[in-house]
Write a protein that holds these residues in place. Structure first.
Motif, PDB file in Angstrom:
ATOM      1  N   SER A  26       9.478  26.508  -0.355  1.00 11.44           N
ATOM      2  CA  SER A  26       8.385  25.861   0.365  1.00 11.44           C
ATOM      3  C   SER A  26       7.848  24.638  -0.366  1.00 11.44           C
ATOM      4  N   THR A  27       8.208  24.467  -1.636  1.00 13.22           N
ATOM      5  CA  THR A  27       7.735  23.314  -2.390  1.00 13.22           C
ATOM      6  C   THR A  27       8.711  22.159  -2.243  1.00 13.22           C
ATOM      7  N   HIS A  28       8.495  21.097  -3.009  1.00 16.29           N
ATOM      8  CA  HIS A  28       9.341  19.897  -2.940  1.00 16.29           C
ATOM      9  C   HIS A  28      10.816  20.264  -3.055  1.00 16.29           C
ATOM     10  N   LEU A  29      11.578  19.925  -2.033  1.00 20.09           N
ATOM     11  CA  LEU A  29      12.999  20.258  -2.018  1.00 20.09           C
ATOM     12  C   LEU A  29      13.837  19.042  -2.381  1.00 20.09           C
ATOM     13  N   GLN A  30      14.915  19.280  -3.119  1.00 21.69           N
ATOM     14  CA  GLN A  30      15.868  18.233  -3.476  1.00 21.69           C
ATOM     15  C   GLN A  30      17.033  18.290  -2.501  1.00 21.69           C
ATOM     16  N   GLU A  31      17.797  17.211  -2.455  1.00 24.89           N
ATOM     17  CA  GLU A  31      18.991  17.172  -1.613  1.00 24.89           C
ATOM     18  C   GLU A  31      20.017  18.181  -2.129  1.00 24.89           C
TER      19      GLU A  31
END
Length: 81
Positions: A20-25
């Motif tokens: 749910s937090t900042h997702l990376q590619e």
């Protein structure tokens, strides 16, 4: 989550950043006979960035995951046939 696929000339592992937090590619790791590539899309550059590692570098990376901070050198192993 990750997937593993076996292509003609490489094993391809895709790492998917879930949460749910900042997702990376997604990260794609391709294992070839003589090297391993790591790829990830960079939105700032609007392109896929590729890093190529020798098999020796991959072995050192794998070994480093379980070691404390410091400087290390892998011992050479001899293969007999």
């Amino acid at each position: 989550m990750f997937t593993i696929e076996h292509d003609f000339d490489a094993t391809v592992i895709t790492l998917v950043d879930e949460g749910s937090t900042h997702l990376q590619e997604d990260v794609t790791v391709q294992g070839f006979e003589d090297c391993v590539t790591v790829q990830q899309y960079d939105a700032r550059r609007d392109e896929v960035v590729t890093i190529t590692l020798s098999l020796a570098q991959v072995r050192e990376l794998a070994a480093s995951l379980d070691l404390p901070e410091g400087v290390y050198r892998m011992k050479a192993t001899l293969k007999t046939g």
